[in-house]
Design a protein around this motif. Structure first.
Motif, PDB file in Angstrom:
ATOM      1  N   GLN A 167       0.798  -1.218   0.000  1.00 11.29           N
ATOM      2  CA  GLN A 167       0.000   0.000   0.000  1.00 11.29           C
ATOM      3  C   GLN A 167       0.831   1.268   0.000  1.00 11.29           C
ATOM      4  OE1 GLN A 167      -2.935   0.195  -0.702  1.00 11.29           O
ATOM      5  NE2 GLN A 167      -3.590   2.246  -0.148  1.00 11.29           N
ATOM      6  N   SER A 168       2.084   1.200   0.487  1.00  8.50           N
ATOM      7  CA  SER A 168       2.918   2.399   0.534  1.00  8.50           C
ATOM      8  C   SER A 168       4.370   2.008   0.302  1.00  8.50           C
ATOM      9  CB  SER A 168       2.773   3.103   1.884  1.00  8.50           C
ATOM     10  OG  SER A 168       3.432   4.348   1.870  1.00  8.50           O
ATOM     11  N   PRO A 169       4.963   2.402  -0.820  1.00 12.93           N
ATOM     12  CA  PRO A 169       6.306   1.929  -1.172  1.00 12.93           C
ATOM     13  C   PRO A 169       7.428   2.532  -0.342  1.00 12.93           C
ATOM     14  CG  PRO A 169       5.515   3.496  -2.808  1.00 12.93           C
ATOM     15  CD  PRO A 169       4.365   3.234  -1.880  1.00 12.93           C
ATOM     16  N   ASP A 170       7.112   3.319   0.686  1.00 15.10           N
ATOM     17  CA  ASP A 170       8.178   3.843   1.528  1.00 15.10           C
ATOM     18  C   ASP A 170       8.266   3.110   2.867  1.00 15.10           C
ATOM     19  OD1 ASP A 170       5.815   4.813   2.534  1.00 15.10           O
ATOM     20  OD2 ASP A 170       6.520   6.872   2.845  1.00 15.10           O
ATOM     21  N   ILE A 171       7.610   1.945   2.981  1.00 11.55           N
ATOM     22  CA  ILE A 171       7.703   1.131   4.187  1.00 11.55           C
ATOM     23  C   ILE A 171       8.160  -0.277   3.808  1.00 11.55           C
ATOM     24  CG2 ILE A 171       6.477   0.138   6.158  1.00 11.55           C
ATOM     25  CD1 ILE A 171       4.562   2.424   6.081  1.00 11.55           C
ATOM     26  N   PHE A 172       9.188  -0.766   4.501  1.00 11.14           N
ATOM     27  CA  PHE A 172       9.714  -2.108   4.266  1.00 11.14           C
ATOM     28  C   PHE A 172       9.705  -2.892   5.571  1.00 11.14           C
ATOM     29  CE2 PHE A 172      10.981  -0.299   0.359  1.00 11.14           C
ATOM     30  CZ  PHE A 172      11.304  -1.334  -0.514  1.00 11.14           C
TER      31      PHE A 172
ATOM     32  N   GLY B 253       9.590  12.265   9.350  1.00 13.84           N
ATOM     33  CA  GLY B 253       8.832  11.039   9.121  1.00 13.84           C
ATOM     34  C   GLY B 253       7.690  11.192   8.149  1.00 13.84           C
ATOM     35  N   ALA B 254       7.533  12.361   7.513  1.00  9.48           N
ATOM     36  CA  ALA B 254       6.467  12.530   6.525  1.00  9.48           C
ATOM     37  C   ALA B 254       6.655  11.516   5.398  1.00  9.48           C
ATOM     38  CB  ALA B 254       6.472  13.949   5.966  1.00  9.48           C
ATOM     39  N   SER B 255       5.558  10.930   4.951  1.00  9.25           N
ATOM     40  CA  SER B 255       5.628   9.871   3.942  1.00  9.25           C
ATOM     41  C   SER B 255       6.059  10.434   2.593  1.00  9.25           C
ATOM     42  CB  SER B 255       4.261   9.199   3.800  1.00  9.25           C
ATOM     43  OG  SER B 255       4.219   8.381   2.659  1.00  9.25           O
ATOM     44  N   SER B 256       7.251  10.052   2.145  1.00 10.33           N
ATOM     45  CA  SER B 256       7.720  10.514   0.839  1.00 10.33           C
ATOM     46  C   SER B 256       6.873   9.917  -0.275  1.00 10.33           C
ATOM     47  CB  SER B 256       9.196  10.145   0.637  1.00 10.33           C
ATOM     48  OG  SER B 256       9.378   8.735   0.693  1.00 10.33           O
ATOM     49  N   ALA B 257       6.345   8.704  -0.064  1.00 17.62           N
ATOM     50  CA  ALA B 257       5.506   8.083  -1.087  1.00 17.62           C
ATOM     51  C   ALA B 257       4.248   8.907  -1.322  1.00 17.62           C
ATOM     52  CB  ALA B 257       5.136   6.660  -0.673  1.00 17.62           C
ATOM     53  N   LEU B 258       3.620   9.385  -0.249  1.00 15.72           N
ATOM     54  CA  LEU B 258       2.400  10.174  -0.392  1.00 15.72           C
ATOM     55  C   LEU B 258       2.707  11.564  -0.947  1.00 15.72           C
ATOM     56  CD1 LEU B 258      -0.676  10.425   0.123  1.00 15.72           C
ATOM     57  CD2 LEU B 258      -0.098  11.455   2.327  1.00 15.72           C
TER      58      LEU B 258
ATOM     59  N   VAL C 100      -0.771   8.273   6.775  1.00 13.76           N
ATOM     60  CA  VAL C 100      -1.977   7.546   6.380  1.00 13.76           C
ATOM     61  C   VAL C 100      -1.597   6.171   5.855  1.00 13.76           C
ATOM     62  CG1 VAL C 100      -3.272   9.638   5.836  1.00 13.76           C
ATOM     63  CG2 VAL C 100      -1.989   8.507   4.036  1.00 13.76           C
ATOM     64  N   GLY C 101      -2.531   5.251   5.975  1.00 16.14           N
ATOM     65  CA  GLY C 101      -2.287   3.893   5.505  1.00 16.14           C
ATOM     66  C   GLY C 101      -2.870   3.622   4.145  1.00 16.14           C
ATOM     67  N   ASN C 102      -3.652   4.564   3.612  1.00 23.14           N
ATOM     68  CA  ASN C 102      -4.283   4.357   2.300  1.00 23.14           C
ATOM     69  C   ASN C 102      -3.616   5.225   1.240  1.00 23.14           C
ATOM     70  OD1 ASN C 102      -5.258   6.733   3.462  1.00 23.14           O
ATOM     71  ND2 ASN C 102      -7.287   6.550   2.529  1.00 23.14           N
ATOM     72  N   THR C 103      -2.279   5.211   1.240  1.00 25.22           N
ATOM     73  CA  THR C 103      -1.499   6.084   0.352  1.00 25.22           C
ATOM     74  C   THR C 103      -1.913   5.944  -1.104  1.00 25.22           C
ATOM     75  OG1 THR C 103       0.396   6.010   1.858  1.00 25.22           O
ATOM     76  CG2 THR C 103       0.839   6.600  -0.427  1.00 25.22           C
TER      77      THR C 103
END
Length: 667
Positions: A106-111, A416-421, A389-392
């Motif tokens: 769902q979010s390519p910036d979390i592994f 920690g802002a989501s770079s993917a979003l 958010v989890g629904n990136t």
């Protein structure tokens, strides 16, 4: 209500097996190669499985994964995700050592990294390598970010839940492992300076031309922020083309077997056209007021919005939305920007706090898109959020579906802002992304985004190639959606075939701006660059993988469409991670199975501040989300609305250790 620390300690204060993280960065011009080594040691008397969920840049191409146990090195392979998980589970069931690295669907910036069956007293080193391009900043510096902070992601109710990432986090002061960071920078042009928000040792030049330099993070980094480097070259931003030879062992005609070119374009629009533009537009500002935006974040978001608001030209239209679990707007519909409406808006913005609960960004976006457009006032949407958010992918898809009606400019607020979003919103919305982590450099970033928003949309963009006879080209990048004055655009393409004639090619990017046709042309050598490895191939593969994933997401993941199969094939061929694949490494050199029950240990990632820990239902991306500053939970608390919403959804319970299913990503 009893509240314990979460994530780091179990009931008996079990040690965390991750001891240190070593990061080596190599920057060549505007491309970065990052090698991270994670050192584990089992200091307990029983075999362990260690699970670590951590952030990476959303546009990174993860291209190598290996583990070293004693003198044995096990190199990971890319396989279809379910196949990799089953192989990992089978290895653990039989007492073998296994290592699994997988990207969130769902979010390519979390592994998620799982280190399985680490015997008592044993050590293991995990090597992870990725490549990424560096974004150009408003002051023409190149920005590299090593994400260190992973904040829990809020999962809105009713959204698509493809993944269940268990974010285990602790305050930065309690992170039990150390970080060392060093960088080597090289460029055809001199390196002017390297700056960072974190303390650095002095820059060391390696040659008299000052085209090569090294720099290190000062000792004692406390994980209280992401590591950001800003790299400045002299006369850096010039158009360029780099052709990279394919892999000799790969089939000619395949992506990895053919040469690949990376074009860096910096369009310069005619001054007469730029100076004659009328200032018009409808500016819609969307401010995140969820609980996680408390403290410095909401202040920085307000300051950013106030700067933008004061920069809107007279006669334009504007409105301001803010959102959390619900959303508000200051006008029923966009109003004309004048002294009266500006002053009214400024007063309301200055009073905005992070008091609206959860992060429900889809609802206000859908409402904005339903509003009728204003003739001759092109819509520009500015989004300010920490991206928790989890629904990136749902959010990015919505912006893409409405990209014909507006441009989207995004601002990532805080560590920690989501770079993917943040990057995804700007990319699919034809706008530009900025990251605000403090007051430093805020004004030039804000003014750059406003300049871009006032620039008319570039239309009729086409890319034409002039190549020698016998050489054909295949575009690997999606069509160019946005061009801005002086801002870099990257294009990847694959060359197939050979020519005994000319060794030079030419590419022309044609476009129309405010009714005026224009073009940018670049001549380049077809001779492959030396000693470049497969960096450009991997970046190109990542670009194509992300495009295919987006198409698959838009189709709703229908298997018959074949999009997932294409992604898996390309990921396996290129060795670059994707949402549908994982790296798996199994130590098959051990002849004897490791005995004893396997104990799970969750490795915590740092978060920005000490927060209260509570439970959420399993439908949330983080069942143990710690979204709360250590402050009284009174009715006037900025988080009270958020906590009230959570208490209605599940009872509060004390949590000291998270024992979750082995697979960190839902099947």
């Amino acid at each position: 209500m009893m509240v314990n620390r979460c994530g780091l300690f179990g009931a008996n204060e079990e040690p965390v097996p991750l001891k240190s993280v070593e990061v080596e960065l190599e920057v060549r011009d505007h491309v970065a190669t990052v090698v991270s080594t994670l050192n584990y040691q089992n200091q307990e008397d029983k075999p362990l499985e260690a699970v670590f969920v951590f952030p990476l840049p959303g546009d990174a191409a993860v291209c190598h994964f290996s583990a070293k146990v004693g003198q044995t090195e096990i190199v990971g392979e890319v396989k279809e995700k379910q196949e990799a998980r089953e192989e990992y589970d089978d290895a653990l069931s039989s007492g073998q050592q296994a290592f699994l690295l997988e990207e969130s669907e769902q979010s390519p910036d979390i592994f998620s990294l799982s280190v399985g069956t680490l015997p008592p007293g044993e050590s293991a080193s995990i090597r992870l390598e990725y490549v990424t391009e560096l974004a150009v900043q408003a002051d023409e510096g190149l920005r590299f970010l090593l994400p260190a902070v992973l904040n829990p992601r809020y999962q809105p109710q009713g959204s698509v839940r493809r993944v269940n990432v268990q974010v285990t986090s602790v305050p930065a002061s309690l992170v039990p492992y150390t970080l060392s960071f060093s960088a080597r920078v090289s460029s055809p042009r001199p390196v002017s300076k390297v700056e960072s928000s974190s303390p650095l040792d002095p820059l060391q030049y390696l040659n008299t031309e000052q085209t090569q330099a090294t720099v290190k993070l000062a000792a004692g980094h406390k994980f209280d922020r992401d590591v950001e480097l800003l790299i400045y070259y002299k006369d850096a931003h010039q158009p360029s083309a780099v052709v990279e030879a394919g892999r000799a062992s790969s089939q000619p005609g395949s992506l990895m077997g053919d040469p690949v070119v990376m074009l860096s374009l910096y369009p310069e629009f005619p001054q007469a056209v730029m100076s004659s533009m009328a200032s018009c537009g409808e500016f819609v500002f969307l401010l995140d007021r969820s609980g996680s935006m408390g403290g410095e974040r909401i202040k920085n978001a307000r300051d950013t919005l106030l700067l933008l608001l004061k920069s809107v030209p007279l006669g334009c239209y504007f409105n301001i939305y803010s959102f959390g679990s619900t959303f508000e707007h200051i006008f029923p519909k966009s109003e004309e920007y004048n002294q009266k409406t500006m002053e009214e808006a400024l007063k309301k913005v200055e009073k905005m706090e992070a008091d609206l609960g959860g992060t429900e960004i889809l609802k206000p976006l859908k409402h904005i898109y339903r509003q009728p457009s204003i003739p001759s006032q092109p819509r520009q949407v500015f989004v300010f959020t920490d991206g928790e958010v989890g629904n990136t992918k749902e959010v990015i898809n919505l912006v893409k579906q409405n990209s014909a009606s507006h441009r989207c400019f995004s601002f990532g607020i805080g560590e920690g802002a989501s770079s993917a979003l943040i990057n995804g919103l700007a990319k699919e919305g034809g706008g530009h992304a900025q990251f605000i982590t403090g007051t430093d450099r805020m004004q030039p970033k804000v003014m750059q985004s406003m300049r871009f928003a006032l620039q008319p949309s570039v239309v009729d963009v086409s890319v034409k190639w002039d190549l020698p006879s016998g050489v054909s080209v295949t575009a690997l990048s999606p069509p160019i959606a946005a061009l801005f004055q002086g801002q870099r655009s990257l294009v990847y393409a694959q060359f197939t075939g050979q020519s005994s004639e000319a060794s030079e090619g030419c590419v022309t990017v044609a476009y129309s701006l405010a009714g005026h046709p224009s073009q940018t042309q670049l001549h380049f050598s077809l001779k492959p660059a030396k000693d470049s490895g497969l960096t450009i191939h991997r970046l190109a593969a990542r670009t194509l993988i992300r495009s295919l994933e987006m198409e698959e997401s838009e189709r709703g993941g229908q298997e018959e469409a074949g999009g997932k199969k294409k992604v898996v094939e390309l990921s396996v061929q290129s060795g670059v991670s994707s949402a549908f694949t994982a790296f798996i490494a199994v130590n098959k050199s051990n002849s004897e199975a490791i005995q004893g029950p396997l104990v799970r240990r969750m490795v915590p990632a740092p978060r920005m501040m000490a927060r209260r820990c509570m439970a959420r239902p399993r439908s949330m991306m983080s069942p143990m989300s710690c979204d709360m500053a250590l402050q009284p939970l009174g009715s006037n608390s900025p988080m009270s609305g958020y906590m009230a919403q959570q208490q209605q959804m599940s009872p509060i319970r004390a949590v000291s250790y998270c024992n979750v299913p082995r697979s960190m990503m839902s099947k």
